[in-house]
Design an enzyme around this catalytic site. Structure first.
Site, PDB file in Angstrom:
ATOM      1  N   LYS A   1       0.814  -1.203   0.000  1.00 29.36           N
ATOM      2  CA  LYS A   1       0.000   0.000   0.000  1.00 29.36           C
ATOM      3  C   LYS A   1       0.862   1.273   0.000  1.00 29.36           C
ATOM      4  O   LYS A   1       2.078   1.210   0.131  1.00 29.36           O
ATOM      5  CB  LYS A   1      -0.937  -0.028   1.206  1.00 29.36           C
ATOM      6  CG  LYS A   1      -1.892  -1.242   1.212  1.00 29.36           C
ATOM      7  CD  LYS A   1      -2.722  -1.344  -0.053  1.00 29.36           C
ATOM      8  CE  LYS A   1      -4.018  -2.122   0.072  1.00 29.36           C
ATOM      9  NZ  LYS A   1      -3.932  -3.573   0.236  1.00 29.36           N
TER      10      LYS A   1
HETATM   11  C1  LIG Z   1      -5.207  -4.486   0.880  1.00 28.36           C
HETATM   12  C2  LIG Z   1      -6.671  -4.370   1.038  1.00 28.36           C
HETATM   13  C3  LIG Z   1      -7.355  -4.914   2.136  1.00 28.36           C
HETATM   14  C4  LIG Z   1      -6.717  -5.832   3.128  1.00 28.36           C
HETATM   15  O1  LIG Z   1      -5.647  -5.299   3.781  1.00 28.36           O
HETATM   16  P1  LIG Z   1      -4.563  -6.236   4.490  1.00 28.36           P
HETATM   17  O2  LIG Z   1      -3.781  -5.245   5.272  1.00 28.36           O
HETATM   18  O3  LIG Z   1      -3.764  -6.897   3.416  1.00 28.36           O
HETATM   19  O4  LIG Z   1      -5.298  -7.195   5.339  1.00 28.36           O
HETATM   20  C5  LIG Z   1      -8.707  -4.668   2.257  1.00 28.36           C
HETATM   21  N1  LIG Z   1      -9.368  -3.966   1.331  1.00 28.36           N
HETATM   22  C6  LIG Z   1      -8.760  -3.442   0.248  1.00 28.36           C
HETATM   23  C7  LIG Z   1      -9.560  -2.654  -0.730  1.00 28.36           C
HETATM   24  C8  LIG Z   1      -7.392  -3.649   0.053  1.00 28.36           C
HETATM   25  O5  LIG Z   1      -6.795  -3.189  -1.049  1.00 28.36           O
END
Ligand SMILES: *Cc1c(COP(=O)(O)O)cnc(C)c1O
Length: 402
Positions: free
Chosen positions: A186
């Protein structure tokens, strides 16, 4: 995505603070921790970026979505409208709080549309888990009108949209609660981590308790305080939170570079016939983590993907039919295969998941090719990429003409 590109001395310093005391736990141990409260600092940094009144860091973006749903009062038997284009965690979170996901149409914002939501509403609809995809945001004015008209609970999974906003309000703050992911991919990372946000005190308290076995965190001795509700362990550790502190501070810088590069790419590419772009509901608020191309039709998009592969630019994270973010690829979801029984099996499914028809979403995703924008690119690299993309699309368009 950019956060990991800038891992360095700042992250190491924050982590070292924790390693020097050995207090890896976010609560208590006041005397030994030498003033270091990394989870709390992480929450403060997130509040600075978003303007949220309350933030609570948890173990992942996935647990942040589950916490947001539960703290907002969504639970067993409630229908929750979800998009077919998201990371799978959104759907899992809805299922794991016992609710029933109802898939609705997205539009060219790559997010649920107001019309799609309205069409999916039934008397059992309790809320919406709206996902802001690919760094952008949904069409919030139109969606808020539907939320108000039908008195729905809005939860925003802004897992990919930390740092983006719509008409001045941060994604995550339009409804009852929102969540961000800080996983390794992210805009900012904590290694693993997520943050829950809300402007509502009662919802925040519920999230605070829920994500730590219902502990109220008020009173001297851990475990002996009040337990207003049941919860689970969704805590973040201090080491992860420490990385999150340093990374979150870098988001304004990352965002500025992303925006500059996205603008450069868009300006060059818009001159090429056949290249369109996903609609950005508020260009001023775009976190610009992705450049989202929309080709004229799925057949052209497929040919362009082949041309990209040949030109060696497939290495940039584009999403197409082989990526794991669209319902087509979720056999286990469509068949609702899990290790144990879901509420859905007892209460009945609100939709025939195996035969869901979402032609508009299918059409948009079939035309979509996304590139992750990197803040460590040079301007020359950005121009070079734009030229390669242009040349690939132009050659495909040319072939289709003859
Ligand atoms: C990455 C993501 C998640 C989950 O996040 P994690 O930290 O990997 O558990 C949830 N929703 C969206 C839209 C994402 O891109």
């Amino acid at each position: 995505m950019p956060g990991t590109e800038l891992f360095g001395a700042e992250e190491r310093k924050e982590v070292n603070d924790v390693l020097e005391t050995g207090i890896l736990f976010r609560y208590g141990h006041d005397a030994q921790r030498k003033g270091h409260w990394k989870a709390k600092e992480f929450e403060t940094e997130v509040k600075k970026i978003t303007g949220a009144k309350y933030a609570h860091a948890v173990s992942s973006g996935s647990t942040a979505v589950a916490t947001a749903l539960a703290a907002s009062g969504i639970g067993v038997g409630d229908e929750v409208i979800v998009p077919p284009f998201t990371f799978i965690a959104t759907i899992e979170a809805v299922l794991f709080v016992g609710a029933l996901p109802v898939f609705a149409e997205i539009d060219e914002t790559l997010c649920l549309s107001a019309a799609g939501i309205e069409k999916a509403i039934t008397p059992k609809t309790k809320g919406i888990c709206l996902v802001h995809m690919c760094g952008g945001m949904a069409d919030m004015d139109a969606i808020m009108a539907v939320v108000k008209k039908h008195n729905l609970i809005l939860v925003e999974d802004a897992g990919q949209a930390f740092g983006s906003s719509y008409k001045g309000t941060s994604t995550g703050l339009f409804g009852k609660a929102g969540s961000y992911s800080f996983d390794f991919f992210k805009i900012a990372t904590a290694g693993e981590g997520g943050v829950f946000v809300t402007n509502d005190e009662a919802t925040y308290n519920a999230a605070d308790y829920y994500s730590d076995h219902g502990h109220s965190h008020v009173g001297a001795k851990r475990g002996m305080e009040e337990h207003p509700i049941l919860g689970f362990n969704y805590r973040i550790g201090e080491l992860n939170a420490a990385v999150g502190v340093a990374q979150t501070r870098k988001v304004p810088h990352i965002r500025e570079i992303n925006r500059k590069y996205k603008k450069m790419l868009t300006e060059i590419l818009s001159k090429t016939q056949g290249i369109g772009f996903a609609r950005i509901a508020d260009p001023e608020g775009d976190s610009a983590t992705f450049l989202n191309l929309l080709l004229p039709n799925p057949e052209t998009a497929q040919a362009v993907v082949d041309a990209f592969n040949e030109a060696g630019i497939a290495g940039f994270d584009y999403w197409f039919k082989n990526m794991y973010h669209f319902i087509n690829q979720w056999d286990h979801i469509r068949e609702m295969r899990t290790a144990s029984k879901l509420a859905i099996e007892v209460l009945g499914a609100p939709q025939d998941y195996q035969n869901i028809s979402l032609p508009q979403s299918q059409e948009v995703i079939g035309r979509l090719i996304s590139f992750g924008i990197r803040c460590t690119w040079t301007e020359e690299q950005v121009k070079e990429l734009a030229e390669k993309i242009s040349a690939c699309v132009a050659s495909v368009m040319q072939k289709q003409m003859v």
